[in-house]
Design an enzyme around this catalytic site. Structure first.
Site, PDB file in Angstrom:
ATOM      1  N   HIS A  56      27.220  46.390  -4.202  1.00  0.00           N
ATOM      2  CA  HIS A  56      27.692  45.433  -5.047  1.00  0.00           C
ATOM      3  C   HIS A  56      28.588  44.399  -4.240  1.00  0.00           C
ATOM      4  O   HIS A  56      28.317  43.169  -4.202  1.00  0.00           O
ATOM      5  CB  HIS A  56      28.598  46.046  -6.041  1.00  0.00           C
ATOM      6  CG  HIS A  56      28.977  44.711  -7.271  1.00  0.00           C
ATOM      7  ND1 HIS A  56      27.982  44.307  -8.198  1.00  0.00           N
ATOM      8  CD2 HIS A  56      30.144  44.464  -7.500  1.00  0.00           C
ATOM      9  CE1 HIS A  56      28.524  43.441  -8.815  1.00  0.00           C
ATOM     10  NE2 HIS A  56      29.758  43.540  -8.630  1.00  0.00           N
ATOM     11  N   GLU A  78      21.304  48.002  -5.485  1.00  0.00           N
ATOM     12  CA  GLU A  78      22.452  48.313  -6.390  1.00  0.00           C
ATOM     13  C   GLU A  78      21.867  48.787  -7.714  1.00  0.00           C
ATOM     14  O   GLU A  78      22.494  49.658  -8.464  1.00  0.00           O
ATOM     15  CB  GLU A  78      23.037  46.918  -6.474  1.00  0.00           C
ATOM     16  CG  GLU A  78      24.255  46.751  -7.437  1.00  0.00           C
ATOM     17  CD  GLU A  78      24.799  45.621  -8.101  1.00  0.00           C
ATOM     18  OE1 GLU A  78      26.094  45.369  -7.881  1.00  0.00           O
ATOM     19  OE2 GLU A  78      23.709  44.568  -8.185  1.00  0.00           O
ATOM     20  N   ASN A 461      18.255  64.866  23.834  1.00  0.00           N
ATOM     21  CA  ASN A 461      17.657  65.825  24.888  1.00  0.00           C
ATOM     22  C   ASN A 461      17.872  67.240  23.888  1.00  0.00           C
ATOM     23  O   ASN A 461      16.977  68.424  24.129  1.00  0.00           O
ATOM     24  CB  ASN A 461      18.646  65.828  25.992  1.00  0.00           C
ATOM     25  CG  ASN A 461      18.369  66.954  27.012  1.00  0.00           C
ATOM     26  OD1 ASN A 461      17.215  66.684  27.807  1.00  0.00           O
ATOM     27  ND2 ASN A 461      18.832  68.123  27.120  1.00  0.00           N
TER      28      ASN A 461
END
Length: 731
Positions: A56, A78, A461
């Protein structure tokens, strides 16, 4: 309302753009972190309210600035979050996916705004997916069912919005509650046929609602209901309870036939198409929070996280009511701004000036000492030296305060990785969680800016090579969900960062065979397990059987090593087959001003960072032995490798061999090294200066500094020197 319209109205929003970008990026980061937490925790009402408030606020600020594309996209997000907080929907993986995609798309839009470009990023596909979720369909069915989607969307919001004719003060209170994430509902109640005493029924309904929230107003009023003739009434309430619970509570009152509950958004035009609603939001920007930065709006507070925090329980901090609370804040005389935002260029300029003052102070100290040698009994010289000592204390305090400005929590880097791990886990079809520890550990801003990429490669990794598939983990007697841990803590004047996983560990035999096949090592070399593990940092080295978009090209670990060398840091590996791998990174806390030990080598002077100095020794030359081509000395029963700075930097040999030499013992982590020098000059505060691009990567050199007599002295890179010794011992 576009930015051109704002200019036509005489409003120049250009000066607020930097504030808007900073605030919007913070809101996006909070949204992304909160969504990852929401995926773990499910229907956490407080967290959902925080997410709704961030969306908002972002919509309101973007509307004020005239960026209607961002307004339209965040408006749909929203709406979706509003359905979630009202209990009309459940948290799902597809919902989190599309909301995370929204944060990515808004970041792209903000990137164009930052470059002062027109926003051209497409977003309608995400709006369609969010509408599909709200209509109870899977996002994949959006394109096939767009017509029915539009009908469903219209019916979902097809009700008459009642004008409760609120006073300005009450309307502001309702807006504030809405901005803070509280539920604001319009309840339409219809009486049963032939209901008597309608006003009494309304009062009973109000009393029921007082247990669940606050009743703001009735339309028509109780007095009007007493007159009779109405079939029902509407109630405006503030409540955090689910709509179903509210509805059930009201229906306990007899002679109430129907109860419909709708979210009541202040200033919203119901029954209008979404695009008209977006335009209205932009034109009525004064109703939205965080419309512009003002002194009364507090900067996002610094929240110190718990020392050991799994990703699934890290909640973004709640904001206080934003710009819509401006009037109330002005009344409260105790509301003070405790933090300000400063451009990093200004801060760096301050640090540079402090550095120059440190150099000048050192010069004054040296001049005072020279004068004292010539005029020992002169009172004026003594006064000068006393003043210089006092100036030194003040400069130390100023330097410490200035350096604190550069220190930032490493959590700002760690916060990037929960999303990365989530996405990689889904891509590799593995189950894992990321545990963060020590996020409040502080280090230099320059280090923070550079360390992100090496950490990313190490995590990738761990995901690709370390953590096993659920089936493999089950067969090995491990939990199906793997764990990757990021930890940071101070270790003297260094910071240690640990990246560990509970996966299968490095396959040292495979690494060794790969290195043999490529001619990187020979069969005669007696390499320890640690030496073999460190082979993965060699350029182009990879044990992956196939190249994926995650790893396998042999580039990532080489990038890690180079980046850490440039920072004067080191990396070490500890691995156990079947149990996991830990990468330990050690870095200096700051790269600006340090305490250094000045040493003499022939006619040259070098600066050794004092944070790396363990002790100094006076060693007889006959006690230095060559082992495998490397000079060594026995120190308390252990063998200490030595390196001659004269030989390292190809300085002229002395006319006569000294019977005794000074050895400066330096260390980083569990590794130690002795530097052979001719003499010790003492301790001094030095300012690290870059050697420029041309000389920046000299081996063994971290930078340069200017001494009190104006001479330039090189600063040694202890991490690089220790690494050279490790490589030489392998050979």
């Amino acid at each position: 309302m576009s930015q051109e319209d704002n200019q036509n109205l005489g409003v120049d929003l250009g000066e607020f753009l930097d504030f808007y970008l900073l605030d919007s990026q913070e809101q996006i980061e909070k949204l992304a972190a909160g969504l990852l937490q929401l995926e773990k925790e499910g229907n956490n009402v407080g967290l959902i309210n925080d997410l709704f408030r961030s969306a908002h606020s972002l919509k309101g600020a973007s509307g004020t600035m005239g960026f209607t594309s961002i307004v339209a996209l965040t408006h749909s997000a929203e709406d979706l979050l509003d359905r979630l907080r009202q209990g009309k929907m459940e948290v799902s993986l597809s919902m989190v996916d599309v909301l995370l995609a929204v944060t990515d798309r808004v970041k792209e839009m903000l990137g164009q705004v930052e470059k002062r470009e027109e926003i051209t990023v497409e977003y309608q596909d995400l709006v369609d997916e969010m509408r599909a979720l709200m209509d109870g369909r899977t996002p994949t069915a959006v394109k096939e069912d767009s017509d029915s989607r539009n009908e469903g969307s219209a019916s979902a919001t097809n009700y008459t919005r009642v004008d409760f004719q609120l006073s300005d003060e009450v309307a502001e209170q309702v807006e504030d509650s809405q901005d803070m994430g509280h539920g604001v509902y319009q309840i339409d109640i219809r009486f049963a046929p032939n209901t008597l005493m309608k006003a009494v029924r309304a009062v009973m309904a109000v009393q029921r609602m007082e247990n669940l929230g606050k009743v703001v107003k009735l339309r028509p009023s109780v007095e009007e209901l007493e007159v009779g003739g109405q079939d029902g009434f509407a109630m405006l309430i503030l409540s955090d309870d689910p709509p179903e619970e509210i509805r059930s509570e009201i229906l306990l009152v007899s002679e109430l036939a129907e109860v419909e509950i709708h979210p009541y958004l202040m200033g919203e035009a119901i029954n209008s198409p979404v695009i008209e609603e977006v335009a209205a939001a932009a034109q009525a920007a004064e109703l939205l929070p965080v419309v512009e930065p003002t002194p009364s709006q507090p900067v996002q507070p610094e929240v110190k996280p718990v020392q050991e925090t799994p990703v699934k329980v890290v909640a973004p901090p709640s904001n206080k009511p934003a710009a819509s609370n401006g009037n109330n804040a002005a009344v409260d005389g105790n509301n003070q701004v405790h933090t300000i935002r400063v451009d990093t260029v200004r801060m760096d300029n301050l640090i540079n000036l402090v550095g120059e003052m440190v150099i000048t102070r050192t010069r004054l100290v040296q001049i005072g000492q020279e004068l004292k040698e010539q005029y020992r009994m002169d009172a004026l010289v003594n006064n000068l030296n006393e003043t210089t000592v006092y100036l030194g204390r003040l400069m130390s305090d100023l330097q410490e305060s200035a350096m604190r400005l550069r220190m930032v929590p490493i959590g700002t880097v760690f916060s990037r990785f929960p999303r990365l791990v989530r996405d990689l886990a889904r891509k590799t079809q593995k189950e894992m969680e990321l545990v963060l520890r020590g996020e409040d550990t502080e280090l230099d801003k320059t280090v923070v800016e550079v360390i992100g990429d090496p950490l990313m490669h190490l995590i990738r990794n761990s995901v690709d090579h370390g953590i096993e598939t659920p089936e493999e983990r089950r067969a090995a007697g491990k939990p199906e969900v793997g764990t990757i841990t990021l930890d940071a803590y101070h270790e003297g004047n260094h910071i240690a960062i640990l990246i560990s996983d509970d996966g299968k560990g490095l396959d040292l035999n495979k690494i060794y065979e790969k290195a043999l096949s490529r001619g990187l090592v020979s069969e005669r070399e007696g390499l320890s397990d640690r030496d073999i593990a460190n082979l993965i940092f060699m350029p182009g080295f990879s044990t992956a059987d196939k190249v994926t978009d995650i790893s396998g090209r042999g580039v990532g670990m080489d990038v890690v090593k180079k980046a850490l060398n440039n920072l004067g840091g080191m990396i070490d590996i500890t691995t156990r087959q079947g149990q996991g791998t830990t990468f330990t990174i050690r870095l200096p806390l700051t790269l600006a001003i340090i305490q250094a030990l000045l040493v003499e080598v022939g006619t040259e002077i070098y600066a050794v960072p004092l944070s790396s100095v363990l002790e100094t020794l006076l060693v007889e030359s006959k006690d230095i032995k060559n082992v495998g081509g490397l000079p060594m000395v026995q120190l308390r029963g252990n063998t200490l490798p030595l390196i001659s700075l004269r030989d390292k930097f190809a300085l002229p040999a002395p006319e006569a061999e000294a019977e005794e030499v000074f050895v400066v013992v330096v260390g980083l982590g569990d590794k130690a090294l002795g530097l052979i020098v001719d003499g010790l000059r003492g301790q001094q505060e030095v300012v690290i200066k870059s050697l420029g691009d041309f000389l920046n990567n000299l081996p063994g050199i971290a930078g340069a500094t200017i001494l009190g007599d104006g001479k330039v002295t090189l600063i040694l890179d202890i991490g690089s020197l220790i690494q050279d010794i490790l490589v030489a011992r392998k050979g």
